[in-house]
Structures are given as structure tokens and as C-alpha cells.
Write a protein that holds these residues in place. Structure first.
Motif, PDB file in Angstrom:
ATOM      1  N   ILE A 184       0.882  -1.206  -0.038  1.00 52.84           N
ATOM      2  CA  ILE A 184      -0.034   0.033   0.161  1.00 52.84           C
ATOM      3  C   ILE A 184       0.970   1.188  -0.020  1.00 52.84           C
ATOM      4  O   ILE A 184       0.719   2.249  -0.736  1.00 52.84           O
ATOM      5  N   ASP A 185       2.423   0.871   0.347  1.00 53.02           N
ATOM      6  CA  ASP A 185       3.362   2.320   1.087  1.00 53.02           C
ATOM      7  C   ASP A 185       3.628   2.678  -0.556  1.00 53.02           C
ATOM      8  O   ASP A 185       3.270   3.390  -1.036  1.00 53.02           O
ATOM      9  N   PHE A 186       4.340   1.323  -0.989  1.00 50.29           N
ATOM     10  CA  PHE A 186       5.091   1.319  -2.791  1.00 50.29           C
ATOM     11  C   PHE A 186       3.892   1.944  -3.949  1.00 50.29           C
ATOM     12  O   PHE A 186       4.237   3.089  -4.559  1.00 50.29           O
ATOM     13  N   THR A 187       2.933   1.872  -3.718  1.00 52.07           N
ATOM     14  CA  THR A 187       1.504   2.277  -4.679  1.00 52.07           C
ATOM     15  C   THR A 187       1.104   3.924  -4.175  1.00 52.07           C
ATOM     16  O   THR A 187       1.282   4.274  -4.946  1.00 52.07           O
ATOM     17  N   THR A 188       0.861   4.052  -2.511  1.00 51.75           N
ATOM     18  CA  THR A 188       1.085   5.402  -2.465  1.00 51.75           C
ATOM     19  C   THR A 188       1.969   6.091  -3.057  1.00 51.75           C
ATOM     20  O   THR A 188       1.285   7.670  -3.322  1.00 51.75           O
ATOM     21  N   ILE A 189       3.116   5.784  -3.132  1.00 50.71           N
ATOM     22  CA  ILE A 189       3.957   6.408  -3.531  1.00 50.71           C
ATOM     23  C   ILE A 189       4.665   7.132  -4.754  1.00 50.71           C
ATOM     24  O   ILE A 189       3.823   7.652  -5.398  1.00 50.71           O
ATOM     25  N   LYS A 190       4.289   5.030  -5.776  1.00 50.23           N
ATOM     26  CA  LYS A 190       3.965   5.868  -6.463  1.00 50.23           C
ATOM     27  C   LYS A 190       3.106   6.761  -7.417  1.00 50.23           C
ATOM     28  O   LYS A 190       2.555   7.165  -8.486  1.00 50.23           O
ATOM     29  N   GLY A 191       1.483   6.091  -6.305  1.00 53.58           N
ATOM     30  CA  GLY A 191       0.792   7.406  -7.598  1.00 53.58           C
ATOM     31  C   GLY A 191       0.195   8.726  -6.784  1.00 53.58           C
ATOM     32  O   GLY A 191      -0.135   9.592  -7.127  1.00 53.58           O
ATOM     33  N   LYS A 192       1.644   9.222  -6.186  1.00 51.43           N
ATOM     34  CA  LYS A 192       2.118  10.545  -5.601  1.00 51.43           C
ATOM     35  C   LYS A 192       0.630  10.737  -4.613  1.00 51.43           C
ATOM     36  O   LYS A 192       1.148  11.727  -4.746  1.00 51.43           O
ATOM     37  N   GLN A 193      -0.168   9.684  -3.661  1.00 53.95           N
ATOM     38  CA  GLN A 193      -0.769  10.498  -2.868  1.00 53.95           C
ATOM     39  C   GLN A 193      -0.667  10.146  -1.286  1.00 53.95           C
ATOM     40  O   GLN A 193      -1.018  10.315  -0.188  1.00 53.95           O
ATOM     41  N   ILE A 194       1.035  10.025  -1.058  1.00 53.31           N
ATOM     42  CA  ILE A 194       1.384  10.197  -0.260  1.00 53.31           C
ATOM     43  C   ILE A 194       1.812  11.511   0.256  1.00 53.31           C
ATOM     44  O   ILE A 194       1.991  12.306  -0.185  1.00 53.31           O
ATOM     45  N   LYS A 195       1.518  11.319   1.415  1.00 56.76           N
ATOM     46  CA  LYS A 195       1.412  12.733   2.580  1.00 56.76           C
ATOM     47  C   LYS A 195       3.058  12.752   2.948  1.00 56.76           C
ATOM     48  O   LYS A 195       3.011  11.537   3.896  1.00 56.76           O
ATOM     49  N   ILE A 196       3.757  13.665   2.540  1.00 57.15           N
ATOM     50  CA  ILE A 196       4.985  14.041   3.201  1.00 57.15           C
ATOM     51  C   ILE A 196       5.321  15.465   3.758  1.00 57.15           C
ATOM     52  O   ILE A 196       4.686  16.730   3.525  1.00 57.15           O
ATOM     53  N   ASN A 197       4.625  15.474   5.669  1.00 53.50           N
ATOM     54  CA  ASN A 197       4.638  16.863   6.361  1.00 53.50           C
ATOM     55  C   ASN A 197       6.286  16.523   6.650  1.00 53.50           C
ATOM     56  O   ASN A 197       6.461  16.298   7.732  1.00 53.50           O
ATOM     57  N   GLU A 199       8.675  19.182   8.521  1.00 50.30           N
ATOM     58  CA  GLU A 199       8.819  20.107   9.208  1.00 50.30           C
ATOM     59  C   GLU A 199      10.597  19.966   9.895  1.00 50.30           C
ATOM     60  O   GLU A 199      11.566  18.700   9.077  1.00 50.30           O
ATOM     61  N   TYR A 200      11.276  21.260  10.586  1.00 53.81           N
ATOM     62  CA  TYR A 200      12.555  21.116  11.104  1.00 53.81           C
ATOM     63  C   TYR A 200      13.085  19.890  12.140  1.00 53.81           C
ATOM     64  O   TYR A 200      12.298  21.088  12.899  1.00 53.81           O
ATOM     65  N   ILE A 201      13.601  19.556  12.164  1.00 54.40           N
ATOM     66  CA  ILE A 201      13.660  18.591  13.328  1.00 54.40           C
ATOM     67  C   ILE A 201      15.358  18.227  13.588  1.00 54.40           C
ATOM     68  O   ILE A 201      16.268  18.482  12.914  1.00 54.40           O
ATOM     69  N   GLU A 202      15.247  18.873  15.519  1.00 49.43           N
ATOM     70  CA  GLU A 202      16.907  18.399  15.397  1.00 49.43           C
ATOM     71  C   GLU A 202      17.499  17.476  15.534  1.00 49.43           C
ATOM     72  O   GLU A 202      16.599  16.417  15.809  1.00 49.43           O
ATOM     73  N   THR A 203      18.630  16.776  14.948  1.00 51.72           N
ATOM     74  CA  THR A 203      19.268  15.752  14.490  1.00 51.72           C
ATOM     75  C   THR A 203      19.343  14.872  15.785  1.00 51.72           C
ATOM     76  O   THR A 203      19.109  13.370  15.793  1.00 51.72           O
ATOM     77  N   VAL A 243      13.086  17.059   7.890  1.00 56.46           N
ATOM     78  CA  VAL A 243      11.859  15.471   7.293  1.00 56.46           C
ATOM     79  C   VAL A 243      10.791  15.796   8.076  1.00 56.46           C
ATOM     80  O   VAL A 243      10.349  15.983   8.535  1.00 56.46           O
ATOM     81  N   ASP A 244      10.280  14.595   7.507  1.00 58.34           N
ATOM     82  CA  ASP A 244       9.043  13.683   8.079  1.00 58.34           C
ATOM     83  C   ASP A 244       9.954  13.231   9.138  1.00 58.34           C
ATOM     84  O   ASP A 244       9.486  11.899   8.775  1.00 58.34           O
ATOM     85  N   LYS A 245       9.223  13.207  10.227  1.00 51.82           N
ATOM     86  CA  LYS A 245      10.208  12.768  11.033  1.00 51.82           C
ATOM     87  C   LYS A 245       9.695  11.340  11.278  1.00 51.82           C
ATOM     88  O   LYS A 245      10.054  10.116  11.635  1.00 51.82           O
ATOM     89  N   ILE A 246       8.170  10.903  10.966  1.00 54.77           N
ATOM     90  CA  ILE A 246       7.917   9.309  10.662  1.00 54.77           C
ATOM     91  C   ILE A 246       8.244   8.711   9.124  1.00 54.77           C
ATOM     92  O   ILE A 246       8.326   7.740   9.644  1.00 54.77           O
ATOM     93  N   ARG A 247       8.454   9.575   8.957  1.00 54.72           N
ATOM     94  CA  ARG A 247       9.227   8.713   7.876  1.00 54.72           C
ATOM     95  C   ARG A 247      10.218   8.451   7.516  1.00 54.72           C
ATOM     96  O   ARG A 247      10.985   7.232   7.021  1.00 54.72           O
ATOM     97  N   PHE A 248      11.291   9.015   7.964  1.00 58.18           N
ATOM     98  CA  PHE A 248      12.921   8.978   8.217  1.00 58.18           C
ATOM     99  C   PHE A 248      12.735   7.725   9.120  1.00 58.18           C
ATOM    100  O   PHE A 248      13.272   6.663   9.009  1.00 58.18           O
TER     101      PHE A 248
END
Ligand code: ADP
Length: 497
Positions: A184-197, A199-203, A243-248
């Protein structure tokens, strides 16, 4: 000359032409062709060709263009035309030399290729839609497999052996769920439906949040011969990335997961540092390594270093593809270094962000990230019940199994809550209640949403009452008093994913 050629004077009269031009136009003779004035001949004016000749005469620029044309004598063709100014020895433009090439065949091939490409892309799209649909469909039965085996493995009435089997079913279910979520992740990325948020995050905060995740993965794999080491060659402080923390975390989890999976002894080292204005996170293992000729393809979807059917490690070949795509979406890079039988290091790098921008970001970033709905199986149940004791009993059981509960005291409240919530997965509906009963509330909700599972819970034991509940639109019935097992069974069975 194998090309069609003509020259014109400043007034647009044709001065010279060749046989190829006559063939090109389907013209019967040179005389007939020479009657045309390229600046005034209506079909040439209409097609904008006259304007190009004029432009060449006025500016002295070379002009190239492509067009289709139906000649005065009925010949149709696709051509490419080169216009070159003719300049005398006093540097004045005296006319135009036009050279034309018949590209009808090229155009035909181009169209064929384009059609084939569109067809292939459409087939690819259809396949992705199919994958996405089938993945969603698979989640529904998985819900029962995971849910019921969860109950069974805790059931005191079962023998140890039976509980162990339930545990295996549960683990298998989770394994499948991970695969389906990847698809599902792969198809949503490919279909450009993925949401990336982003944010500035301290490493340092980011890494601190990765370590417990990594420990948890270690615990799951239960590999006794490897150890987890976290390291930093750099004292990183005040370093921000966007970066989007959840995606990282998802990328890191994929890399750590692979490192553990493909390593049988030694260590997994997590490291991070800054270099050339980039923040770099690495996962190094002492595992099986990846042969040179496979180091590129493993980033492609479904590709694995070992593609034999009898391969030793199971997996879908999607983890690295997802990691790569997510990294790119966050303006990062991903790569690896590996030696066969010695181990691999995966690197992800993100540009270091200007920390001052963090404040602006805090102001702007009002939309909160909507947690990946697929990754948690937390369902929301609307519990409609007027009896306080019953409410507590049902809530306790469902919360133990990680359901979210919304409560309504009667049918009217239930309808209101349902209208205002989008995340309800099922409704447990008492039938006899004051103000508005469950029959009426079910009818109203059913009109709003034909799909939402509604489970009537009732002490009414007559067949007729049950039929009335089904006729009102309930999907199923729980007869009071019901046990924990019966309640969970009905809820899990009816939830659609
Ligand atoms: P999966 O692990 O599900 O097959 P991935 O996309 O995560 O899919 O990885 C693709 C392939 O890359 C794996 O099948 C494996 O051959 C290779 N690979 C990935 N990480 C490692 C690693 N740390 N060590 C050895 N091989 C790896």
C-alpha cells in the motif's frame, strides 16, 4: 538534392525550386508551383507558414519548425522546414532559402511509440490500482486472523500447545500485514498520493527516537549472536534537518530491519555525523554482504540480491524501494557500500537546514501529520448504550484490545456523533433506549452510510425483534448477556478495513 528546396525574394515570389519540392507538394510542374507567393498564399497564411517566412526576412534569423500540411494539389504530409536568410555582399537580406524534409514516416513511428508508451503506462497504472485494491481487500480477513489469534493466545481455557499455535497464526498474520502495508505504501508513493510533512527537526532528537525502535526490532528478531551499537563520531548539536519524522523513522526501520535480517553474527552499528553540509545516518552490519553486480538493482522494486525461488531470506523486495522514494521526497540521498561475506553499510543523507527557519516553521506548520492509517490497527467503535454498567463492561473489554471508544447515551446522540465523525469503524447499538431507540437511529445512520457495520446489542430474545433489527439495517446481533469472547468475535468479524 534529396531534400525539397526553394528560394524566394523579399516579396515572397518563388525564384527557384527543385524536383523534390514538386514531389513534396504533388505539384504537376515547376510553372504551377512558381505561381505561389509564400507570403500571401491563403493555405500557407492560415497555417502560419507565411508568418515564419516573413520573420526570417525581417530578422535574418534562421528558423526551424515542424507542421502538417495539405498542399494545393491534395498531397498531405508532415514536414520539417528550415528557413535561412539569403544575404548579399552588402549584408542585406534579399530572400529566403527554404529546405524541407518529409517527416511523415518519423511522425507515424513517433505516434506508434507514444501509443505503445501510453498503453504500457496505463497497464502499469492498472496494475498498481489492482495491487492497492487487493491489498485493502486482504486486510479485512487479516483483521480476523490477527484479532482472533490475539484473543486465543491469551485464552486460559486453551492448552499450552494450542496457545503456541495461536501465537504462530498471530505472527504469520503480522508478517502478512507488514507485506500488505508495504504494498500500500509503495502504491501510494507511486501514485503520488503520499503525504509528506517536512518539519525542522533537531537531529539529536531524531536519533534519540530511533534507538528504542531499533532495540524493539532486535527484541523481535531474537538473534542472540549480534549486538546493537550506537555510535557518533561527531558531537552533533544544534543541527537541524527538514524531514517528516515518521517517514524518517520508516526509512531507518527498514534499514535496521534488513541489517538484522541479513546478519547472523557480529554487530549492527548505528552511526551519524555531518559532512559537507549534510547530516548522514548510517546502518552498518557484519552480515552476508551484497555482491557488486546487485548493489544497484536491490533499490528497484521487487528486486533482491538472491532471486532464486529457494532463497534463504523471505521478503518482498519493497523495503529499499520505499526507503529510496521516501528519502527522495525529503530531498535526501541513499546509497550503500558492501563487501560480500563481510557486511554492508547503508547511508542516508539529508541537507542540513537553516536552524533560524525553525521558528517560521513552527508558525506555519499548523496541519498536523495524520499518522499512517495503515500501520496501526486501532479501530474506533461508537458505543450506543443507556445503561451505565453495560457501558463500563463493554468499554473495558474493547479498550483492553486497543479499540478507541466513542459513547452515546441514546439514538439521538448516536446520530449526532456519527454525523460529526469520519473515523468510526463500527457501531454497537443498543435497541431499547429513551429519546430515540436503536431501530430508528439505525435507520437514520443507514441512510447516511450504507456500509458502516452496525451491531445490535439487545436483551430482546424474540426472533421477531432480531428480524426488526436486521430490517432496520443492522448487520449483526449480539444477545445480552454476552461474554468478552462473543463481543470481540462480533466486533472483529464485522469491521471492514
Ligand atoms: P527484502 O528484504 O524484503 O527482500 P528490501 O528492498 O529491503 O527487500 O531489500 C532488497 C534486497 O537487498 C534484499 O532481498 C537483500 O538481497 C538485499 N539487502 C538489503 N539489505 C541488506 C543487508 N543489510 N545485507 C545484505 N543484503 C541486503
Amino acid at each position: 538534392a534529396p531534400l525539397a528546396i526553394l528560394t524566394i525574394d523579399k516579396q515572397g515570389n518563388i525564384l527557384t525550386t527543385n524536383q523534390m519540392m514538386l514531389d513534396f507538394l504533388g505539384s504537376p510542374s515547376k510553372e504551377e508551383t512558381m505561381k505561389i507567393n509564400v507570403l500571401t498564399f491563403p493555405p500557407l497564411k492560415d497555417k502560419g507558414v507565411s508568418a515564419q517566412f516573413k520573420k526570417c526576412l525581417d530578422t535574418g534569423n534562421k528558423i526551424k519548425f515542424e507542421n502538417n500540411y495539405k498542399s494545393k494539389w491534395g498531397k498531405t504530409l508532415y514536414y520539417r522546414l528550415y528557413l535561412n536568410p539569403i544575404i548579399n555582399n552588402k549584408n542585406n537580406i534579399t530572400g529566403v532559402l527554404a529546405i524541407a524534409e518529409d517527416i511523415s514516416k518519423d511522425k507515424k513511428y513517433e505516434k506508434k511509440l507514444l501509443d505503445a508508451k501510453n498503453k504500457a503506462e496505463e497497464a502499469d497504472r492498472q496494475k498498481d490500482i489492482f495491487l492497492a485494491n487487493i491489498s485493502h481487500e486482504l486486510r479485512t480477513p487479516l483483521n480476523s486472523i490477527i484479532g482472533f489469534s490475539d484473543i486465543l493466545k491469551e485464552d486460559e481455557n486453551l492448552e499450552l500447545e494450542q496457545k503456541k499455535y495461536a501465537q504462530y497464526i498471530n505472527e504469520g498474520g503480522h508478517h502478512l500485514l507488514k507485506l500488505i502495508n508495504d504494498i500500500i505504501d509503495f502504491t501510494t508513493i507511486k501514485g503520488k498520493q503520499i503525504k509528506i510533512n517536512n518539519e525542522y527537526i533537531e537531529t539529536k532528537d531524531l536519533i534519540a527516537s530511533i534507538i528504542p525502535v531499533a532495540k524493539n526490532q532486535f527484541y523481535h528478531f531474537n538473534k542472540k549472536n549480534i549486538e546493537l551499537i550506537t555510535n557518533s563520531t561527531d558531537k552533533i548539536k544544534d543541527t537541524f534537518i527538514k524531514v517528516d519524522k515518521i517517514r524518517f523513522t520508516q526509512i531507518a526501520t527498514n534499514l535496521i530491519n534488513n541489517a538484522i535480517k541479513y546478519t547472523n553474527k557480529g554487530s549492527i552499528i548505528l552511526n551519524y555525523y555531518t559532512k559537507n553540509n549534510e547530516f548522514i545516518f548510517t546502518v552498518k552490519d557484519t552480515g552476508i554482504g551484497i555482491p557488486k553486480n546487485k548493489q544497484k538493482i536491490i533499490f528497484e522494486r521487487f528486486r533482491q540480491a538472491d532471486e532464486k525461488l529457494s532463497r534463504e531470506y523471505e521478503g518482498s523486495g519493497l523495503g529499499l524501494t520505499i526507503a529510496t522514494e521516501l528519502t527522495k521526497l525529503m530531498n535526501g540521498r541513499i546509497w550503500l557500500e558492501s563487501t560480500l561475506k563481510k557486511g554492508s553499510t547503508f547511508f542516508v543523507a539529508f541537507p542540513i537546514a537553516n536552524k533560524n527557519k525553525e521558528k517560521d516553521n513552527k508558525k506555519n506548520n499548523t496541519t498536523k501529520y495524520n499518522d499512517n492509517e495503515y500501520n496501526n490497527m486501532r479501530f474506533t467503535i461508537l458505543l450506543v448504550e443507556d445503561n451505565v454498567n453495560n457501558k463500563i463492561y463493554i468499554r473495558n473489554i474493547l479498550e483492553e484490545y486497543k479499540f478507541n471508544i466513542l459513547e452515546a447515551n441514546n439514538g439521538k446522540e448516536a446520530v449526532e456523533i456519527f454525523k460529526n465523525s469520519t473515523n468510526i469503524d463500527a457501531i454497537l447499538m443498543d435497541l431499547q433506549m429513551p429519546i430515540m431507540d436503536g431501530f430508528e437511529a439505525t435507520k437514520i445512520i443507514r441512510n447516511i452510510n450504507p456500509d458502516i457495520p452496525i451491531i445490535a446489542q439487545t436483551a430482546l430474545a424474540f426472533q421477531e425483534d432480531k428480524e426488526n433489527a436486521i430490517n432496520a439495517g443492522c448487520n449483526d446481533i449480539l444477545t445480552k448477556p454476552f461474554s468478552k469472547k462473543e463481543l470481540l468475535f462480533k466486533v472483529i468479524k464485522n469491521i471492514k478495513v
